[in-house]
Design an enzyme around this catalytic site. Structure first.
Site, mmCIF file in Angstrom:
data_model
loop_
_atom_site.group_PDB
_atom_site.id
_atom_site.type_symbol
_atom_site.label_atom_id
_atom_site.label_comp_id
_atom_site.label_asym_id
_atom_site.label_seq_id
_atom_site.Cartn_x
_atom_site.Cartn_y
_atom_site.Cartn_z
ATOM 1 N N ARG A 362 0.709 -1.316 -0.049
ATOM 2 C CA ARG A 362 -0.168 0.022 -0.140
ATOM 3 C C ARG A 362 0.978 1.112 -0.260
ATOM 4 O O ARG A 362 0.686 2.208 -0.469
ATOM 5 C CB ARG A 362 -1.093 -0.147 1.104
ATOM 6 C CG ARG A 362 -2.101 -1.160 0.972
ATOM 7 C CD ARG A 362 -3.116 -0.718 2.075
ATOM 8 N NE ARG A 362 -3.929 0.107 1.638
ATOM 9 C CZ ARG A 362 -3.904 1.239 2.231
ATOM 10 N NH1 ARG A 362 -3.063 1.639 3.296
ATOM 11 N NH2 ARG A 362 -4.749 2.301 1.844
ATOM 12 N N TYR A 366 0.085 3.442 -3.211
ATOM 13 C CA TYR A 366 -0.970 4.754 -3.056
ATOM 14 C C TYR A 366 -0.281 5.659 -2.070
ATOM 15 O O TYR A 366 -1.028 6.659 -1.503
ATOM 16 C CB TYR A 366 -2.212 4.118 -2.049
ATOM 17 C CG TYR A 366 -2.956 2.868 -2.443
ATOM 18 C CD1 TYR A 366 -3.366 3.021 -3.773
ATOM 19 C CD2 TYR A 366 -2.962 1.831 -1.679
ATOM 20 C CE1 TYR A 366 -3.986 1.691 -4.260
ATOM 21 C CE2 TYR A 366 -3.740 0.537 -2.121
ATOM 22 C CZ TYR A 366 -4.211 0.655 -3.263
ATOM 23 O OH TYR A 366 -4.897 -0.442 -3.698
ATOM 24 N N CYS A 393 14.034 -5.950 -3.889
ATOM 25 C CA CYS A 393 15.248 -5.306 -4.733
ATOM 26 C C CYS A 393 14.616 -3.981 -5.499
ATOM 27 O O CYS A 393 14.615 -4.093 -6.757
ATOM 28 C CB CYS A 393 15.699 -6.269 -5.640
ATOM 29 S SG CYS A 393 16.614 -7.751 -4.905
ATOM 30 N N GLU A 394 14.289 -3.111 -5.004
ATOM 31 C CA GLU A 394 13.872 -1.965 -5.342
ATOM 32 C C GLU A 394 13.668 -0.786 -4.314
ATOM 33 O O GLU A 394 13.129 -1.003 -3.158
ATOM 34 C CB GLU A 394 12.542 -1.861 -6.397
ATOM 35 C CG GLU A 394 11.220 -2.627 -5.805
ATOM 36 C CD GLU A 394 10.403 -2.607 -6.786
ATOM 37 O OE1 GLU A 394 9.693 -1.507 -7.270
ATOM 38 O OE2 GLU A 394 10.152 -3.752 -7.357
HETATM 39 N N1 LLP Z 1 -17.651 -2.891 -1.547
HETATM 40 C C1 LLP Z 1 -17.201 -2.837 -2.977
HETATM 41 C C2 LLP Z 1 -18.002 -3.133 -4.226
HETATM 42 C C3 LLP Z 1 -15.988 -2.541 -3.318
HETATM 43 O O1 LLP Z 1 -15.351 -2.480 -4.359
HETATM 44 C C4 LLP Z 1 -14.852 -2.371 -1.938
HETATM 45 C C5 LLP Z 1 -13.587 -1.879 -2.049
HETATM 46 C C6 LLP Z 1 -15.572 -2.314 -0.833
HETATM 47 C C7 LLP Z 1 -17.049 -2.585 -0.596
HETATM 48 C C8 LLP Z 1 -14.983 -2.158 0.559
HETATM 49 O O2 LLP Z 1 -14.213 -0.973 0.738
HETATM 50 P P1 LLP Z 1 -13.696 -0.623 2.146
HETATM 51 O O3 LLP Z 1 -14.733 -0.652 3.271
HETATM 52 O O4 LLP Z 1 -12.520 -1.531 2.567
HETATM 53 O O5 LLP Z 1 -12.990 0.797 1.796
HETATM 54 N N2 LLP Z 1 -6.645 -2.000 -2.016
HETATM 55 C C9 LLP Z 1 -7.159 -0.810 -1.740
HETATM 56 C C10 LLP Z 1 -8.704 -0.634 -1.313
HETATM 57 C C11 LLP Z 1 -9.449 -1.166 -2.715
HETATM 58 C C12 LLP Z 1 -10.626 -0.999 -2.342
HETATM 59 C C13 LLP Z 1 -11.577 -2.045 -3.541
HETATM 60 N N3 LLP Z 1 -12.920 -2.084 -3.144
HETATM 61 C C14 LLP Z 1 -6.229 0.033 -0.414
HETATM 62 O O6 LLP Z 1 -5.495 -0.803 -0.066
HETATM 63 O O7 LLP Z 1 -6.657 1.186 -0.154
#
Ligand code: LLP
Length: 482
Positions: A362, A366, A393-394
């Site tokens: 992350r 991000y 390695c980066e």
């Molecule tokens: N519902 C749907 C349709 C989604 O696509 C997602 C997240 C959630 C619920 C849950 O969202 P949350 O409450 O966890 O924010 N990898 C990224 C986050 C990607 C979220 C993808 N979808 C990160 O590490 O910040």
């Protein structure tokens, strides 16, 4: 015009988007309860989870190690279930999913949002009632849709016209009437990182409300007797603090409910406003409590429904990060500490740990911020500007970009990184052929492995190589004895 371009291309060499914390915090031992899980505290000089000191956890299970504060997770799940009483809370399994967590959250009354056959398989294996599952995805395969229909998944959230027809056919083949929701793109610019905002027009998810696609999708679903349209869905993005975006989404989704009633004489019983509620990663992050978020959303849905003359539908949500994120931390062991002199003479310690971007992508992906503390002792050395980096390695392999750690940090020390429950293990990889860390659940001074550490044998398991005959043919010394 002549350019002296960098040989690696125009984007090469830009500095990291960094805001250096120029003022050291007065006390490096403080554990901000907004960031750390409820049962993390100091036990003597050590950071402990539910009474188990970091050094004991590391000695027993090795590092890197994901540690789940089980009671904290239960509490968060309960808080959400209570806040959204009258609707459903679907835990977004993409944040982190294993059978233990799926089971625990089901026990606390949550459903689960899955978005692949892999996530679906975990939830089913955990014994979660399929009726309490919702299936998402912008490109669900026929096999995934079939598995969902045949397993009796409660809700499928439709994302394209192709999928509507595909699912109708599969439901007909299975002889069932499948409950569905339509994912609506509400046209909200959520205030979050561009990669995790999902309700503006120019992205891949959902049916555009503004372009009339969502209404067209409703008409198409209504035309398929094998599909039962039970609601509308909107997910505007992730790690969002400002409820304004959710409120606009609620307003627009209710508008479509009214249109569907007018056009089809159908009052849909449910709206699902997705996940996205932010959590605190660093001091200054100030998420709203679930109860407040729920109250605001309910109020706006009630108001809009009253104005449109609609019965108030069930209000559901799909939090992932807000449920699991703060409940886990990662323990790493320090391997090397390298002081680097920056322009202007400031020294930054590069603290290398035994994991990195393979267990937490992350920061690299991000520019995410994290909080880190020395976990196995208290030091009275002065704070030193530091960067916690991994062993890959980066140079982008950074776990915590800007932090203050004691100046006497040394190999063998343990670091705890807070709030790594969401999208860390879930997005982990075997980059540089590093086995994934284990996940250990701690409850009442007892730790239990719930996901084992990967082994080198497992890493090799799918590496079947050429068949013996091909190897012989391809080898420069093929077939020659001795
Ligand atoms: N519902 C749907 C349709 C989604 O696509 C997602 C997240 C959630 C619920 C849950 O969202 P949350 O409450 O966890 O924010 N990898 C990224 C986050 C990607 C979220 C993808 N979808 C990160 O590490 O910040």
């Amino acid at each position: 015009m002549s350019h002296s371009a960098h040989p690696a291309g125009p984007s090469h060499g830009y500095p990291l988007p960094t805001v250096e914390p120029v003022i050291a915090p007065p006390d490096l031992t403080v554990l901000n309860p907004r960031i750390w899980s409820a049962n993390v505290g100091r036990q003597g000089s050590e950071v402990a989870v539910a009474g188990l000191p970091a050094s004991q956890l590391a000695a027993e299970h090795g590092t890197p190690l994901f540690v789940l504060d089980t009671e904290d997770l239960r509490q968060r799940a309960r808080t959400y279930a209570t806040a959204f009483t009258g609707g459903d809370v679907y835990y977004a399994g993409k944040a982190f999913l294993c059978t233990t967590v799926a089971r625990l959250l089901a026990e606390e009354g949550l459903g689960i949002d899955v978005c692949t056959s892999g996530e679906l398989a975990v939830a089913l294996r955990a014994g979660v009632d399929p009726q309490r599952l919702a299936l998402h995805g912008n490109n669900k395969s026929v096999a995934e849709l079939r598995l969902a229909v045949e397993s009796g998944v409660g809700r499928i959230v439709l994302d394209s016209h192709t999928e509507i027809d595909r699912l109708a056919q599969l439901a007909a083949e299975a002889g069932v009437r499948q409950r569905v929701l339509i994912r609506v793109t509400v046209g909200v610019e959520a205030h979050t990182h561009a990669f995790i905002a999902t309700a503006h027009e120019d992205q891949k998810f959902g049916f555009s409300l503004a372009a009339g696609q969502a209404a067209a999708a409703a008409a198409r679903v209504v035309g398929h007797p094998q599909l039962e349209l039970v609601g509308l869905h909107s997910h505007i993005g992730s790690q969002i603090f400002d409820t304004g975006g959710f409120e606009v989404a609620a307003h627009r989704v209710v508008g479509l409910l009214a249109k569907i009633r007018d056009e089809h004489g159908l009052e849909l019983p449910e709206i699902d406003l997705g996940g996205g509620q932010g959590i605190a990663y660093v001091d200054g992050d100030d998420p709203q409590p679930a109860a407040e978020v729920a109250a605001r959303l309910r109020k706006i849905v009630e108001r809009e429904c009253e104005m449109a003359g609609l019965a108030v539908p069930r209000l559901s949500v799909e939090p992932g990060r807000a449920i699991i994120g703060p409940s886990m931390l990662t323990l790493y062991e320090v391997g090397t500490v390298k002081p680097v002199v920056l322009d202007g003479g400031t020294v930054r310690n590069y603290v290398s740990v035994d994991g990195g971007m393979s267990d937490n992508i992350r920061t690299a992906l991000y520019a995410a911020d994290y909080t880190v503390v020395l976990a196995n002792r208290i030091s009275d050395a002065p704070p030193q500007l530091s960067r916690v980096v991994g062993k890959h390695c980066e140079s982008g392999d950074i776990v915590v970009r800007d932090c203050w750690l004691p100046a006497d940090l040394a190999p063998g020390d343990l670091l705890a990184v807070a709030a790594t429950g969401a999208y860390c293990f879930a997005m982990s990889s075997n980059y540089n052929r590093i086995p994934r860390p284990p996940v250990v659940a701690v409850t009442g001074s007892r730790s239990e492995v719930i996901v084992r550490r990967e082994t080198l044998e497992q890493l090799m398991a799918n590496d079947v190589g050429w068949s013996a005959a091909d190897q012989l043919a391809a080898s420069p010394v093929g077939g020659v004895d001795g």
